[in-house]
Design an enzyme around this catalytic site. Structure first.
Site, PDB file in Angstrom:
ATOM      1  N   ARG A 230      42.612  72.414  76.751  1.00 41.18           N
ATOM      2  CA  ARG A 230      43.368  72.243  77.683  1.00 41.18           C
ATOM      3  C   ARG A 230      42.826  71.062  78.718  1.00 41.18           C
ATOM      4  O   ARG A 230      41.713  71.363  79.226  1.00 41.18           O
ATOM      5  CB  ARG A 230      44.239  73.147  78.394  1.00 41.18           C
ATOM      6  CG  ARG A 230      45.230  74.068  77.653  1.00 41.18           C
ATOM      7  CD  ARG A 230      46.449  73.348  77.266  1.00 41.18           C
ATOM      8  NE  ARG A 230      47.411  73.929  76.646  1.00 41.18           N
ATOM      9  CZ  ARG A 230      47.611  74.021  75.295  1.00 41.18           C
ATOM     10  NH1 ARG A 230      46.896  73.240  74.565  1.00 41.18           N
ATOM     11  NH2 ARG A 230      48.496  74.803  74.717  1.00 41.18           N
ATOM     12  N   HIS A 278      46.450  64.644  72.215  1.00 39.18           N
ATOM     13  CA  HIS A 278      47.043  66.158  71.936  1.00 39.18           C
ATOM     14  C   HIS A 278      47.431  66.270  70.530  1.00 39.18           C
ATOM     15  O   HIS A 278      48.580  66.626  70.313  1.00 39.18           O
ATOM     16  CB  HIS A 278      47.742  66.451  72.861  1.00 39.18           C
ATOM     17  CG  HIS A 278      48.093  68.193  73.089  1.00 39.18           C
ATOM     18  ND1 HIS A 278      48.121  68.549  74.169  1.00 39.18           N
ATOM     19  CD2 HIS A 278      47.607  68.864  72.137  1.00 39.18           C
ATOM     20  CE1 HIS A 278      48.130  70.242  73.983  1.00 39.18           C
ATOM     21  NE2 HIS A 278      47.756  70.182  72.714  1.00 39.18           N
TER      22      HIS A 278
END
Ligand code: NDP
Ligand code: OXD
Length: 315
Positions: A230, A278
């Protein structure tokens, strides 16, 4: 006859087409609602399927029985102050997701280890530039932060390529051929032997900002970072500083503090940083629909659903 369960699929309309088919196939009796139905049907929704709920959505769903996360990481859901702390929350765990992430990690380890950027640059100039490996495989020590479902598969894949692999987790692990370090007290020695550091931790209050100047200073000179967990794990300015002063060799980043990564971010054009949007592992809708149907089946029978998140730990 029992009422059919009502599911709310909280994904942007452009994505709902990918999900509706598999969900209807695995949960043929269920009523499947989309984002546009949420306001009118709010009180009748049993199960929410989401990754990052829109602001206010959770607060409006007064009769929810459980939430299913479309990803492995539930930080986007737990960050919502309206998430009821006693509500069952299930995360997505599947071999297909771990495998994709392991492919991403192996790819970027090898791009760095084999010096592929050097050969790309040479090709762009029509130059035949041979060069041996800068470091032997046996001497390239890989450290994996987070030895859960995904980190373990990455460790096994890299071990099988003959890299010396170490993992760091809260509890000690017994993965064949992979050295285990556990707990905050063993972080420094773990970092000191990580020539390639790979972050696969969940984002929690304990791991927020863990990739910072202090951490980088503990890595050997010339270390490389891969963050596929993250953006909240990384202090981006500290990374750029550590690379620019020559302590770190570079980084591959799949996740960012702000997503999409703003067009003016220095990360985009940094010569030693690779940016991906991502995509290290993308949830397979069929695998997720199967997992959700199994979870709902268990809950409807009054049994625990697999992969329930420990809300106190945050993962
Ligand atoms: P798991 O929950 O299975 O594993 C988490 C690991 O982190 C465990 O080994 C756990 O230790 C360890 N851990 C957690 N907190 C700490 C801490 N404070 N100190 C040390 N170790 C800690 O997660 P997954 O492997 O399924 O997923 C990992 C993350 O990968 C997700 O949370 C998500 O953020 C990210 N991800 C990113 C994707 C992408 O496309 N970029 C796709 C999928 C996931 P222990 O085993 O002792 O509990
Ligand atoms: C996940 C993700 O957590 O896609 O699965 O990031």
């Amino acid at each position: 006859m029992a009422e059919p369960v009502t599911l709310l699929l909280d994904v942007p309309s452009g994505w709902s087409g990918h999900w509706a088919g598999p969900l209807s196939e695995y949960l043929p009796q269920a009523r499947l609602l989309g984002q546009d139905d949420a306001a009118v049907e709010a009180g009748r929704i049993d199960y929410l399927i989401t990754f990052r709920p829109r602001k206010g959505l959770l607060a409006s769903l007064s009769n929810l029985k459980a939430v299913f996360c479309l990803g492995a990481g539930v930080d986007g859901i737990l960050a919502d102050p309206d998430f009821p702390r006693d509500l069952p929350l299930m995360r997505f765990v599947d071999r297909s997701l771990s495998r994709e992430l392991a492919q991403y990690v192996v790819l970027h380890v090898l791009i760095f280890h084999r010096g592929q950027r050097y050969f790309d640059a040479a090709q762009a100039m029509n130059k035949w530039r041979q060069r041996p490996l800068l470091r032997r495989t046996e001497d390239t020590r890989i450290g994996i932060l987070g030895m859960g479902e995904i980190g373990t598969m990455c460790a096994e894949r890299l071990r099988d390529l003959d890299f010396p692999v170490t993992g760091w987790s809260r509890s000690r692990k017994a993965v064949s051929g992979v050295e285990s370090f556990a707990g905050a007290g063993e972080l420094a020695p773990f970092l000191a032997r990580s020539d390639i550091l790979i972050c696969l931790l969940p984002l929690t209050s304990a791991t927020q900002g863990i990739l910072n100047a202090k951490t980088f200073a503990l890595l050997p000179k010339g270390a490389f970072l891969i963050n596929a967990a993250r953006g909240g794990h990384l202090i981006e300015a500290d990374l750029v500083e550590a690379i620019d002063r020559g302590h770190l060799a570079g980084a591959t980043l799949d996740v960012f503090q702000h997503e999409p990564l703003p067009a003016d971010s220095v990360l985009w054009n940094h010569p030693k940083i690779t940016v991906t949007p991502h995509v290290a592992a993308i949830t397979d809708p069929r695998a997720a629909a199967r997992a959700i149907s199994e979870g709902i089946g268990a809950l409807e029978r009054g049994e625990p659903a697999p992969y329930r998140v420990d809300i106190a730990q945050g993962y």
